[in-house]
Design a protein around this motif. Sequence first.
Motif, PDB file in Angstrom:
ATOM      1  N   ASP A  43       0.837  -1.077   0.063  1.00 25.81           N
ATOM      2  CA  ASP A  43      -0.011   0.033  -0.021  1.00 25.81           C
ATOM      3  C   ASP A  43       0.934   1.414   0.083  1.00 25.81           C
ATOM      4  OD1 ASP A  43      -2.198   1.515  -0.024  1.00 25.81           O
ATOM      5  OD2 ASP A  43      -2.483   1.558   2.141  1.00 25.81           O
ATOM      6  N   VAL A  44       1.207   1.837  -1.191  1.00 22.94           N
ATOM      7  CA  VAL A  44       2.005   2.816  -1.565  1.00 22.94           C
ATOM      8  C   VAL A  44       1.213   4.110  -1.467  1.00 22.94           C
ATOM      9  CG1 VAL A  44       3.881   3.963  -2.632  1.00 22.94           C
ATOM     10  CG2 VAL A  44       3.734   1.356  -2.451  1.00 22.94           C
ATOM     11  N   GLU A  45       1.605   5.066  -0.451  1.00 17.60           N
ATOM     12  CA  GLU A  45       0.780   6.540  -0.799  1.00 17.60           C
ATOM     13  C   GLU A  45       1.811   7.444  -1.348  1.00 17.60           C
ATOM     14  OE1 GLU A  45      -0.711   9.939   2.087  1.00 17.60           O
ATOM     15  OE2 GLU A  45      -0.972   7.912   2.773  1.00 17.60           O
ATOM     16  N   LEU A  46       1.407   7.899  -2.585  1.00 13.40           N
ATOM     17  CA  LEU A  46       2.226   8.989  -3.399  1.00 13.40           C
ATOM     18  C   LEU A  46       2.211  10.072  -2.817  1.00 13.40           C
ATOM     19  CD1 LEU A  46       0.750   7.966  -6.965  1.00 13.40           C
ATOM     20  CD2 LEU A  46       2.689   6.996  -6.038  1.00 13.40           C
ATOM     21  N   PRO A  47       3.346  10.646  -3.353  1.00 15.78           N
ATOM     22  CA  PRO A  47       3.703  12.210  -2.538  1.00 15.78           C
ATOM     23  C   PRO A  47       2.597  13.135  -3.482  1.00 15.78           C
ATOM     24  CG  PRO A  47       5.679  11.254  -3.357  1.00 15.78           C
ATOM     25  CD  PRO A  47       4.739  10.253  -3.750  1.00 15.78           C
ATOM     26  N   LYS A  48       2.373  14.284  -2.894  1.00 16.53           N
ATOM     27  CA  LYS A  48       1.457  15.050  -3.464  1.00 16.53           C
ATOM     28  C   LYS A  48       1.730  15.267  -4.902  1.00 16.53           C
ATOM     29  CE  LYS A  48       0.048  17.169   0.717  1.00 16.53           C
ATOM     30  NZ  LYS A  48       0.314  18.506   1.594  1.00 16.53           N
ATOM     31  N   GLU A  49       3.017  15.728  -5.233  1.00 13.81           N
ATOM     32  CA  GLU A  49       3.446  16.021  -6.517  1.00 13.81           C
ATOM     33  C   GLU A  49       3.142  14.982  -7.609  1.00 13.81           C
ATOM     34  OE1 GLU A  49       5.860  15.988  -4.111  1.00 13.81           O
ATOM     35  OE2 GLU A  49       5.515  17.775  -3.549  1.00 13.81           O
ATOM     36  N   LEU A  50       3.390  13.882  -7.348  1.00 16.36           N
ATOM     37  CA  LEU A  50       3.116  12.530  -8.229  1.00 16.36           C
ATOM     38  C   LEU A  50       1.444  12.212  -8.414  1.00 16.36           C
ATOM     39  CD1 LEU A  50       5.736   9.919  -7.195  1.00 16.36           C
ATOM     40  CD2 LEU A  50       5.769  11.320  -9.177  1.00 16.36           C
ATOM     41  N   ALA A  51       0.702  12.474  -7.210  1.00 22.09           N
ATOM     42  CA  ALA A  51      -0.537  12.207  -7.309  1.00 22.09           C
ATOM     43  C   ALA A  51      -1.250  13.219  -8.105  1.00 22.09           C
ATOM     44  CB  ALA A  51      -1.125  12.191  -5.641  1.00 22.09           C
ATOM     45  N   LYS A  52      -0.776  14.480  -7.988  1.00 22.18           N
ATOM     46  CA  LYS A  52      -1.481  15.690  -8.881  1.00 22.18           C
ATOM     47  C   LYS A  52      -1.327  15.463 -10.316  1.00 22.18           C
ATOM     48  CE  LYS A  52      -1.288  19.604  -5.532  1.00 22.18           C
ATOM     49  NZ  LYS A  52      -0.547  20.738  -5.145  1.00 22.18           N
ATOM     50  N   MET A  53       0.068  14.789 -10.598  1.00 21.78           N
ATOM     51  CA  MET A  53       0.516  14.492 -11.889  1.00 21.78           C
ATOM     52  C   MET A  53      -0.572  13.507 -12.819  1.00 21.78           C
ATOM     53  SD  MET A  53       3.927  13.160 -13.473  1.00 21.78           S
ATOM     54  CE  MET A  53       3.670  11.313 -13.200  1.00 21.78           C
ATOM     55  N   ILE A  54      -0.651  12.463 -11.749  1.00 24.13           N
ATOM     56  CA  ILE A  54      -1.700  11.373 -12.070  1.00 24.13           C
ATOM     57  C   ILE A  54      -3.122  11.957 -12.472  1.00 24.13           C
ATOM     58  CG2 ILE A  54      -2.778   9.324 -11.697  1.00 24.13           C
ATOM     59  CD1 ILE A  54       0.009   8.480 -10.516  1.00 24.13           C
ATOM     60  N   GLU A  55      -3.604  12.844 -11.426  1.00 24.96           N
ATOM     61  CA  GLU A  55      -4.778  13.183 -11.371  1.00 24.96           C
ATOM     62  C   GLU A  55      -5.162  14.345 -12.480  1.00 24.96           C
ATOM     63  OE1 GLU A  55      -7.579  16.351  -8.744  1.00 24.96           O
ATOM     64  OE2 GLU A  55      -6.152  14.804  -7.647  1.00 24.96           O
ATOM     65  N   HIS A  56      -4.144  15.028 -12.742  1.00 27.77           N
ATOM     66  CA  HIS A  56      -4.013  16.241 -14.142  1.00 27.77           C
ATOM     67  C   HIS A  56      -4.187  15.217 -15.245  1.00 27.77           C
ATOM     68  CE1 HIS A  56      -3.544  19.839 -16.478  1.00 27.77           C
ATOM     69  NE2 HIS A  56      -2.391  19.085 -16.847  1.00 27.77           N
ATOM     70  N   ASP A  57      -3.391  13.994 -15.620  1.00 26.90           N
ATOM     71  CA  ASP A  57      -3.466  13.430 -16.659  1.00 26.90           C
ATOM     72  C   ASP A  57      -4.780  12.667 -16.741  1.00 26.90           C
ATOM     73  OD1 ASP A  57      -1.851  12.217 -18.935  1.00 26.90           O
ATOM     74  OD2 ASP A  57      -2.436  10.107 -17.538  1.00 26.90           O
ATOM     75  N   ASN A  58      -5.264  12.258 -15.899  1.00 22.23           N
ATOM     76  CA  ASN A  58      -6.798  11.505 -15.794  1.00 22.23           C
ATOM     77  C   ASN A  58      -7.618  12.558 -16.192  1.00 22.23           C
ATOM     78  OD1 ASN A  58      -5.894   8.852 -15.013  1.00 22.23           O
ATOM     79  ND2 ASN A  58      -6.543   9.423 -12.971  1.00 22.23           N
ATOM     80  N   GLU A  59      -7.749  13.904 -15.908  1.00 21.63           N
ATOM     81  CA  GLU A  59      -8.578  14.837 -16.321  1.00 21.63           C
ATOM     82  C   GLU A  59      -8.537  15.379 -17.746  1.00 21.63           C
ATOM     83  OE1 GLU A  59      -7.786  18.143 -13.585  1.00 21.63           O
ATOM     84  OE2 GLU A  59      -8.810  17.081 -11.783  1.00 21.63           O
TER      85      GLU A  59
END
Length: 103
Positions: A43-59
């Motif tokens: 269960d890996v929690e991503l840093p905020k920067e990586l999570a934002k990158m993935i979220e932005h890509d999904n959007e």
Amino acid sequence: MERDAQFAQRKAERATVRSHFRDKYRLPKNETDDNQIQLVGGDVELPKELAKMIEHDNEEEEEKNSVIGQLSNIQNLDLDSLKDKASATLEDLKQSAEKCAVM
């Protein structure tokens, strides 16, 4: 030991991002990435920067996959005129339906 744990955590975070993109683009899985994620506990929690990158890509992907997104990719297409024509056609259909004796 603490430094090794932090290093393993970072490797697992990067492996999680790579796994996300492999799933998204239907690429073959990588056992090394899976092993790195499991080594940290799975269960890996991503840093905020990586999570934002993935979220932005999904959007961006959702926007591209929408009907309006697909229409905006067509060159020389005026969406406003297309909307006006569609509403005018709809009004014409309503008027002709009102005049129709069968309806």
